[in-house]
Motif scaffolding. Structure first.
Motif, mmCIF file in Angstrom:
data_model
loop_
_atom_site.group_PDB
_atom_site.id
_atom_site.type_symbol
_atom_site.label_atom_id
_atom_site.label_comp_id
_atom_site.label_asym_id
_atom_site.label_seq_id
_atom_site.Cartn_x
_atom_site.Cartn_y
_atom_site.Cartn_z
ATOM 1 N N GLU A 259 23.544 28.884 93.228
ATOM 2 C CA GLU A 259 22.526 29.882 92.911
ATOM 3 C C GLU A 259 23.200 31.202 92.524
ATOM 4 N N ASP A 260 22.569 31.919 91.624
ATOM 5 C CA ASP A 260 23.049 33.248 91.209
ATOM 6 C C ASP A 260 24.497 33.204 90.711
ATOM 7 N N THR A 267 24.732 28.468 83.938
ATOM 8 C CA THR A 267 25.256 28.212 85.282
ATOM 9 C C THR A 267 26.314 27.116 85.199
#
Length: 302
Positions: A259-260, A267
């Motif tokens: 995530e992030d 990603t």
């Protein structure tokens, strides 16, 4: 009365050993003393055998043996039931059909072997007993103690009171206190101090041989070149391999998306050793939150 009591305890006193629960029953042919402590505790938890909290393995073995000796079993009925199910294998055919294909490197299972395996499985299911009750607090406490991480074992430890991403870190267990169900752990990045944590702030790591996580499973994992766990998603199916000299397959690494972790709107896939990929806390600690008591509530008459 006093003379009889003294006589029954005299040999223990003379030998310097307490005989209250360490005398192994002679009528039990099985030697439970050869079993591991975890196995004995599994039997004790399942059958609710009363034992002292600080009982050593030798005492646990005696308690299990005495309980086993006291069980009333109709041997003819048990053996007859198993043989009748085994001989009626034709009725169990649909449970495990003969294989139609053979996987590369795998030997095909003979239909008779499959039928016998199905018979044994059906017999096990039909003779299993479950009373519909969720485990009580004492049983759960014993299980947690039995499955607690050992000294020097690496674990994931939650060191904050909040659930923000990165609140779990890589740590090393120094001690587990069964009476309070707490751990002393040491941050792998800072070995100068101990951190006292409750049992549900510590998660054991994988050894690579468990069922592992399929694609799209939400997990936590150590971000590369750090010692903190962050939320991620398994982006590719794990690859099982059999190491040289081993007999069981393992997963050495997982491919994840954190995530992030976007870079220019993309990603990246990141490789992480399978050992450092763990379930989300709500999945790992499911037992105490989600166990259901299947017995209907009883109401007393007004």
């Amino acid at each position: 009365m006093g003379t009889s009591s003294k006589g029954s305890r005299g040999r223990g006193a003379g030998s310097g050993k307490t005989t209250h629960s360490r005398s192994y029953p002679r009528g039990v042919g099985l030697d439970f003393r050869k079993l591991a402590g975890l196995t004995l505790m599994g039997y004790i938890d399942h059958h609710g055998v009363p034992v002292r909290a600080e009982a050593p393995p030798s005492e646990l073995a005696v308690a299990v043996a005495r309980h086993f000796e006291a069980m009333e079993v109709d041997e003819d009925e048990v053996i007859g039931g198993f043989l009748s199910r085994l001989s009626a294998g034709r009725e169990l055919g649909p449970l495990i059909p003969p294989p139609t294909t053979t996987l590369p490197g795998k030997e095909s299972i003979h239909p008779i072997q499959a039928r016998h395996a199905a018979s044994a499985a059906e017999y096990s299911r039909s003779t299993s007993h479950f009373d519909g009750s969720a485990p009580g607090p004492l049983v759960r406490r014993r299980r947690r103690s039995k499955n607690a991480a050992r000294p020097s074992e690496q674990v994931a430890a939650k060191i904050t009171r909040t659930d923000e991403n990165g609140s779990w870190i890589l740590a090393s267990v120094q001690r587990f206190y069964a009476d309070t169900e707490t751990y002393d752990v040491q941050d792998e990045d800072d070995t100068t101090k101990l951190i006292r944590l409750p049992w549900n702030h510590v998660m054991r790591l994988s050894n690579g041989t468990e069922g592992c996580f399929g694609k799209n499973t939400k997990v936590m994992a150590i971000f590369p070149e750090t010692t903190s766990f962050y939320r991620a998603v398994v982006s590719r199916e794990p690859v099982w391999v059999v190491p040289k000299g081993a007999t069981h397959p393992i997963v050495k690494e997982m491919i994840l998306k954190f995530e992030d972790d976007e870079d220019a709107g993309v990603t990246p896939h990141r490789r992480v050793p399978a050992r450092y990929v763990i379930p989300l806390p709500e999945s790992y600690f499911y037992e105490d939150d989600d166990d259901v008591d299947l017995n209907p509530p009883s109401f007393s008459a007004a």
